[in-house]
Scaffold this active site. Sequence first.
Site, mmCIF file in Angstrom:
data_model
loop_
_atom_site.group_PDB
_atom_site.id
_atom_site.type_symbol
_atom_site.label_atom_id
_atom_site.label_comp_id
_atom_site.label_asym_id
_atom_site.label_seq_id
_atom_site.Cartn_x
_atom_site.Cartn_y
_atom_site.Cartn_z
ATOM 1 N N ASP A 1 7.468 5.287 -1.608
ATOM 2 C CA ASP A 1 8.910 5.150 -1.441
ATOM 3 C C ASP A 1 9.562 6.509 -1.671
ATOM 4 O OD1 ASP A 1 8.716 5.501 -4.182
ATOM 5 O OD2 ASP A 1 9.334 3.467 -4.698
ATOM 6 N N GLU B 1 11.213 7.834 -4.197
ATOM 7 C CA GLU B 1 10.901 8.468 -5.473
ATOM 8 C C GLU B 1 9.468 8.989 -5.466
ATOM 9 O OE1 GLU B 1 13.143 9.088 -7.879
ATOM 10 O OE2 GLU B 1 14.614 8.189 -6.543
ATOM 11 N N TYR C 1 2.696 -3.415 -3.269
ATOM 12 C CA TYR C 1 3.730 -2.619 -3.935
ATOM 13 C C TYR C 1 4.989 -3.447 -4.142
ATOM 14 C CZ TYR C 1 6.542 1.448 -5.125
ATOM 15 O OH TYR C 1 7.345 2.357 -5.763
#
Length: 841
Positions: free
Chosen positions: A84, A86, A302
């Site tokens: 993602d 981050e 995830y």
Amino acid sequence: MSKNLVIVESPAKAKTINKILGADFTVKASMGHVRDLPVKSLGVDLEHDFTPEYVVTDDRKKVVKELCDAAVGCDAIYLAPDPDREGEAIAWHLKAILEDKVPADKFFRVTYNEITARAVREAFANPSEIDQKRVNAQQARRVLDRIVGYKVSPLLWSRIHRGLSAGRVQSVALRLVCERELAILGFKPEAYWVFGAEVRKQIDPKDPFTVRLARIKGEKAEVKSPEQAEQIAKDLETRSLRVRGIVRREINKRAYPPFITSSLQQAGSRVYDYPPARTMKIAQKLYEGVDLGEGPVGLITYMRTDSFNLSQDARAAATQFITSQFGPEYLPEKPNFFKSRGGAQEAHEAIRPTDVNRTPESLAKALTPEQLNLYGLIWQRFVASQMAPAKIEQRTAEIETITPEGQVPDYLFRATASQVVFPGYMKVSGVERKVTKEKDAADKAEGEADEPEVEKLPSLEPGEPLDLLKWLSERKETQPPGRYSEASLIKALEENGVGRPSTYASILGTLYDRKYATREKKAVQPTDLGMKVNTLLTESLNALFDVQFTAHMEELLDEIEAGKVEWHHMLADFYKQFLAWMVLAKGPAADAGKVLRVLTALDQVKEWGPETKRGKRTYSDHKFTVSIRKQLDEAKKPLSMRQLESLGRLVLRYREQIPDLGEALAEAGLQKLLEETPPEPPRASTVAKLAALREVELEPPTERRGRKFDDRVFVESLQRRVDQQRELSPAQLQVLDRLVGKYSEKIPNFEALQESLELGQASGTEDNESQALLDQLKNVTDWKQKAGRDGKTYDDKAFYDSLSKQFGQRKSLSPRQRSALKRMVRRYAGGAKADEKPADG
């Protein structure tokens, strides 16, 4: 030593991946972000394209050194943080730190949606490069948040008190919570009446059932006045009832989509009362790997995602499992697909088990209870999402009043009953429906009636007369909207486009940590401080903290990630608007002549109050006055109305030394300050209690149910209030008394100090009940043995001794402690039974 270095975020993830990749790879953990903007400065060059200044954070310097050492001599470095924004930014920062150790063409970005042998090996066989567009989106978000927090928070410091913070998204969440609270406070209930009847057939089966008034003369039954209600009741007394008809319909209840981050957090909160942060912590462990006997295995995909997408392999596995376990009739005619919201990352998957054949039952011995709870929700939701709809037969009986011949029946009653004729997805799902009564739009089936349901309806025929057992009527009142639960607040944030999957839990955590909101019986309730902060921000910067504007900024970040918007240009447009808003927020400048008049009045003060220290800052009334005069003389920066009001309050504080204070305040336009009631000064006992606690080493912070508790921070906040010559509230005094009791053994000469501390007098009432309860337990000799429950140890004797000691110190106990004592008294009356449990107080 291995020549291939792999870097992930966490040690648990490193352990699982190391097992999969083997000895040819060394797997290290970065422990999350290794670089960030500096703590003590803005860290953004506003004059040169908003260039961020990144520094290695203090708590990651040791980790960075270890990574640099490990990178020396490596043939390849695989950057494998989460898939993602981050995670992409972490990979980018790692490369920036290590690129002087290894050539740029030796860095590889690796992403995977699940930590299984197949997925990890496939990812390492097909590495890619860092997605700079995704990194830019993360940088833009970080810079936005820093600008807002760094520039707006001082506004709160100047108008409320130091240490407060504003946040681009956090403050919008607070706004939603406060607006709901204002709606509740401003709600005016309206009366209405509900009518019904208890009836039965005239032939067997004669089981009674209840019907409700639905129509009056063909219109919806809405009874809103006592006069109308009285007339209806009078009319019905003369009527009898018969069946007008039976309406049958078959309803298809479609399966829910698989979980995404927001819906998983909502389910965790509703079903198991897990705070969002706890749900994500459990999910993180299930994702990173749980030891099933042969090393750690990733059990779910995830968990930070907003996409309902599922891989073809996952769909095929679900189809095979459903067919083998339930039969082909439980498969839908066409595969179920669910549309994600706009802007969702369709390349990601929804949250699902990595292997559908690992049923919750098969993992019961390998998982902790909370892991099993959450895995069970995820597994059931995924399997159900690929199953056929449930088919429900619904019967609605329409019951009419019998009227004279030739007249239309004027009252129509209804009763509805449902029966599942084919369970479909409900064969494995329904956990949430059993636990919660909440029912949202997604839970309501197509064509489902609005009438409340009865458990069972007998067989009825049109025209069949019914026996009336009794008429039913009830006066009710409309209810105010409920406070947000954590689940419904997350849903509101998602629906409004505020925040993203990775931020929901932290948004709530920030509201709690900042004492802007509390969690009371699942409800998120704003504190007085939270309401003050929200009022100030919405009055001063309404447009900045507007829900729609915040959602628009999230959309722009998505467009940066998609390559449609250049991030520096977006920041430039935002900052131009932001500066205009900040100018308006500061309000008009204070009149220099009025400031001078108040300063002249303060020139009469000969004896200034002592300096006070709060944290690392020292405050002085005299120095503040000198600084204002300097600012006025230099004329470089206009003085604010806030500064003028602060000077006016100083005049009031030193009123005994300023004979003409009324005239001075009137000429400065501050006469309204004379109407304010001066705060009560702190009691001598309060000052003594705080002084006693300053001599004690307080316990380190603790966390309970997702909330942090820090005795030192709390005591310091009370000291600041006392330094301002303000008495504490009754609630604050009670907590202060508890803290003094808690640390009494560490306070020097505590016995001699007790009288001056006036312990137990915060409430102003004498606690005679606790003394009587303790006296009844004095003669107990046969105490129950210690018992363990839910990971805690319970000991009646130790609990009694503790309360006795507390009562001796402060002469009162809390209502909860008294309640626990009452239970103990009942339990030990006449001797304790062998199978009774110890107290849980």
